[in-house]
Enzyme design. Structure first.
Site, PDB file in Angstrom:
ATOM      1  N   SER A 185     109.266 -19.041 -50.192  1.00 41.78           N
ATOM      2  CA  SER A 185     107.899 -18.327 -50.694  1.00 41.78           C
ATOM      3  C   SER A 185     107.771 -18.557 -52.093  1.00 41.78           C
ATOM      4  O   SER A 185     107.240 -17.894 -52.644  1.00 41.78           O
ATOM      5  CB  SER A 185     107.932 -16.638 -50.482  1.00 41.78           C
ATOM      6  OG  SER A 185     106.668 -16.081 -50.633  1.00 41.78           O
TER       7      SER A 185
ATOM      8  N   SER B  45     102.998 -11.884 -49.966  1.00 46.88           N
ATOM      9  CA  SER B  45     103.168 -13.522 -49.762  1.00 46.88           C
ATOM     10  C   SER B  45     102.683 -13.964 -48.370  1.00 46.88           C
ATOM     11  O   SER B  45     102.672 -15.130 -48.302  1.00 46.88           O
ATOM     12  CB  SER B  45     104.676 -13.790 -50.082  1.00 46.88           C
ATOM     13  OG  SER B  45     104.689 -14.064 -51.607  1.00 46.88           O
TER      14      SER B  45
ATOM     15  N   LYS C 125     100.097 -16.606 -48.257  1.00 50.75           N
ATOM     16  CA  LYS C 125     100.311 -18.146 -48.435  1.00 50.75           C
ATOM     17  C   LYS C 125     100.269 -18.687 -46.868  1.00 50.75           C
ATOM     18  O   LYS C 125      99.938 -19.962 -46.785  1.00 50.75           O
ATOM     19  CB  LYS C 125     101.815 -18.245 -48.570  1.00 50.75           C
ATOM     20  CG  LYS C 125     102.284 -17.959 -50.118  1.00 50.75           C
ATOM     21  CD  LYS C 125     103.678 -18.147 -50.474  1.00 50.75           C
ATOM     22  CE  LYS C 125     103.799 -18.006 -52.037  1.00 50.75           C
ATOM     23  NZ  LYS C 125     104.375 -16.438 -52.379  1.00 50.75           N
TER      24      LYS C 125
END
Length: 415
Positions: free
Chosen positions: A116, A61, A64
């Protein structure tokens, strides 16, 4: 000794003291369990420690971060975005969003960075580019623009994919770019916040628990997948030194957190904030034309403090006039001082006039012109030419005996 001269010497002494290295703290390089790691000074990108920092690895993640950058660069945090349906697996992290609800872009980014939320990432991608594939193309184009040579994206979420990877060094570079944004800095340094837009009010916690455990940690993003292992990009500040660390492929959350703290503490032992110059320090004294012996002090226009490696020293390059002539007003720019370290320029400071200098009078200018070195040279050349001409005339006829002159013997009378 004149007052400006004393100021000059005192300023130089102050610069030398400020630049003198402090006794280095003894700290061994950290032993990290992560497969890749790096810690850098945020102000310069100078690397304190690196381990396989350019290796291409799945990044979970932390992907991101690029999703957030593109959204922030487009602006419009107050815009309402319509959430679509997200068809991910039940195990994925979500807000969750309700299909069709209207939520601000700012709240989507908060859910993306703190919780997240994969559905928030997908919603932002469609909002920004019209479709997820189009947004991914934008992600890769922006990575190239930022010089992220070991980075490629396959989705805006961070799901395991052979085409979704980055490196510790590239993620540090991406984070340094993101940290220029005030909304990003404030969001990732939040332990808990409430999202008030959307179909209902939601309270979310920051998955980066280091922000809660250590007051000097102020971000940034965690990640985990089965292929990537545990990942973390962290940032922190102590005594004016800001650092960014990256851990990829740690064997667990505990190891990820421990590695991040080790990296940051090691970085703090290697860097220190030092004063390079203070506003008002005399940086040069320049002769004033038409005023014999007079000099104009030039002072630094601003204060400069920079993060250096312990033991590193500042160097200075003065780029100021060889002389000046009035009229000059107080605080007028008169060149610059370049601050360097390790051969690289760190800052440029304007050098400014410390005093007013009126224009010299006409009589003084004429006197200086007449007594100037070029005037004296020209007069000397004229004098030499005159002497040479007189000598030439004497050689050509001035030394003849009158009896040798034609006609004079014929005009002489009888003996």
């Amino acid at each position: 000794m004149t007052r400006p001269r004393r100021l000059h010497l005192l300023a130089l002494a102050a610069i030398a003291v400020a630049a003198a290295p402090a006794a280095p703290a003894q700290a061994a390089p950290p032993q990290t369990s992560a497969r890749s790691a790096i810690v850098v000074a945020a102000s310069s990108g100078d690397v304190a420690y690196a381990k396989a920092a350019d290796a291409r690895r799945p990044i979970a993640s932390t992907t991101k971060l690029m999703t957030a950058l593109l959204s922030l660069e487009d602006g419009g945090l107050s815009k309402l975005v319509t959430a679509g349906r997200y068809g991910g697996s039940p195990a994925e992290s979500r807000l969750p969003l309700i299909a069709g609800e209207r939520i601000t872009e700012a709240d989507l980014l908060r859910a993306l960075l703190l919780r997240s939320a994969n559905d928030a990432a997908a919603t932002l991608a469609v909002h920004e580019a019209g479709s997820v594939p189009a947004f991914v193309r934008r992600m890769n184009r922006r990575a190239q623009q930022l010089g992220l040579k070991n980075t490629h994206f396959a989705n805006p979420v961070g799901l395991d994919d052979a085409g979704n990877y980055s490196s510790a060094r590239d993620l540090a570079t991406l984070t340094l770019r993101l940290r220029r944004n005030r909304f990003f800095r404030r969001t990732v340094n939040t332990q808990r916040l409430t999202l008030r837009s959307g179909a209902r009010t939601r309270t979310i916690d920051n998955r980066n628990t280091l922000v809660q455990r250590f007051p000097w940690v102020d971000g940034v993003k965690t990640g985990h997948t089965s292929l990537a292992g545990d990942c973390m990009v962290a940032s922190g500040s102590k005594r004016g030194v800001r650092l960014v660390s990256v851990v990829l492929g740690a064997p667990g959350q505990g190891a990820r957190d421990a590695d991040s703290v080790k990296l940051l503490n090691y970085g703090f032992s290697r860097f220190v904030l030092r004063g390079a110059i203070k506003r008002g320090d005399v940086v040069a004294e320049v002769p004033i034309d038409h005023r014999s012996g007079a000099k104009l002090p030039l002072v630094a226009g601003r204060t400069v403090r920079k993060v250096l490696r312990r033991g590193q020293r500042f160097r200075y390059r003065r780029e100021v006039p060889r002389s000046v002539a009035g009229p000059i007003r107080h605080d007028q720019p008169m060149g610059r001082l370049v601050v360097l370290a390790g051969g690289e320029p760190l800052a440029t400071v304007r050098a400014r006039a410390m005093l007013d200098v009126p224009a010299a009078g006409t009589g003084r200018r004429v006197q200086d012109a007449l007594l100037g070195p070029w005037t004296l040279v020209i007069l000397g050349l004229v004098l030499l030419a005159s002497v040479g001409l007189a000598s030439a005339r004497r050689s050509s006829g001035g030394d003849r005996d009158p009896q040798d002159r034609p006609g004079e013997l014929e005009e002489a009378g009888p003996a």
